[in-house]
Design an enzyme around this catalytic site. Sequence first.
Site, short mmCIF file in Angstrom:
data_model
loop_
_atom_site.label_atom_id
_atom_site.label_comp_id
_atom_site.label_asym_id
_atom_site.label_seq_id
_atom_site.Cartn_x
_atom_site.Cartn_y
_atom_site.Cartn_z
N ALA A 77 9.84 -2.59 0.42
CA ALA A 77 8.43 -2.68 0.01
C ALA A 77 7.55 -2.21 1.15
O ALA A 77 7.75 -2.59 2.30
CB ALA A 77 8.09 -4.12 -0.35
N LYS A 78 6.57 -1.37 0.83
CA LYS A 78 5.62 -0.91 1.84
C LYS A 78 4.49 -1.93 1.89
O LYS A 78 3.44 -1.76 1.26
CB LYS A 78 5.10 0.49 1.50
CG LYS A 78 4.38 1.19 2.66
CD LYS A 78 4.03 2.63 2.27
CE LYS A 78 3.26 3.33 3.36
NZ LYS A 78 4.12 3.72 4.49
N SER A 79 4.75 -3.02 2.59
CA SER A 79 3.81 -4.13 2.60
C SER A 79 3.04 -4.17 3.91
O SER A 79 3.52 -3.75 4.97
CB SER A 79 4.55 -5.46 2.38
OG SER A 79 5.25 -5.83 3.55
N TYR A 95 3.98 -4.20 8.69
CA TYR A 95 3.37 -3.37 9.73
C TYR A 95 2.87 -4.17 10.92
O TYR A 95 2.40 -3.58 11.90
CB TYR A 95 2.29 -2.48 9.11
CG TYR A 95 2.93 -1.31 8.40
CD1 TYR A 95 3.04 -0.08 9.02
CD2 TYR A 95 3.48 -1.46 7.14
CE1 TYR A 95 3.67 0.98 8.40
CE2 TYR A 95 4.13 -0.41 6.51
CZ TYR A 95 4.22 0.81 7.14
OH TYR A 95 4.87 1.85 6.52
N PHE A 103 0.83 -1.20 0.00
CA PHE A 103 0.00 0.00 0.00
C PHE A 103 0.87 1.25 0.00
O PHE A 103 2.09 1.19 0.07
CB PHE A 103 -0.94 0.00 1.22
CG PHE A 103 -0.23 0.15 2.55
CD1 PHE A 103 -0.16 1.40 3.16
CD2 PHE A 103 0.34 -0.94 3.19
CE1 PHE A 103 0.49 1.55 4.38
CE2 PHE A 103 0.98 -0.79 4.41
CZ PHE A 103 1.06 0.45 5.01
#
Length: 257
Positions: A158-160, A164, A37
């Site tokens: 990677a903004k995965s 988070y 995202f």
Amino acid sequence: MAFPGTGKIWMNGKLVEWKDATIHIASHVVHYGSGVFEGARCYATRRGSACFRIDEHLQRLINSAKIYRMEYPMDLPGWRQAVLETIRANQMKACYIRPIVYRGYETLGVNPLGNPVDAAIMVWEWGAYLGQEAIEQGVDMKVSSWARMAPNTLPAMAKSTANYANSQLIKMEALADGYSEGIALDVTGNISEGSGQNIFIVRDSTIYTPPISASILGGITRDSVITLARELGFTVLESNLTREILYIADEVFCVGT
């Protein structure tokens, strides 16, 4: 900040009502965190609404999806148009922008490749991340007992959604201990980043920030801070930083990733 519960959400090329923007409970992303995202902002300016470095955010989204082998049939101009369409449909002059690419409903198992790759874009009003008073007065932070993942475990670039889970542990521990945020170290014990922030440390008029190799997400706001600071004549060094520098720093500040 709570969601408004109304408005339009873009889902796979269609604008749907907020209440109808649903996915199946058996979707792969729910069980295995298989999503990537972005978090960008649109600001109301004197010249009209402006999205901050939206192309860079969307290119990072495309790159994150590529790392996780999620092919979605839309290029950068298509993503940009979809974001602008969603903002206009919600008649918003300023908003937070959340595009997400995720594996949907077909089959469950660690192998994700049998599931469709879906996408959505949400926009809503979201003020300062830690509140306006945080900007004016600062906040208390602690060094977290949770470390960032090693580079060869989960890709920090990677903004995965999966990354988070680690951020949640950092954030919850900080709150439970009476702090607003936590600072995570990398697996070598050097400073990495916050639960969702890149870190800058000012010492003797020099600005330091951890390098990409310290398991950080290469923040777009981080890049802007580095560029602007250097243009203003400051020395900015990307270098490995031990936690001790936090205790002798003139200032520590964070920006969203």
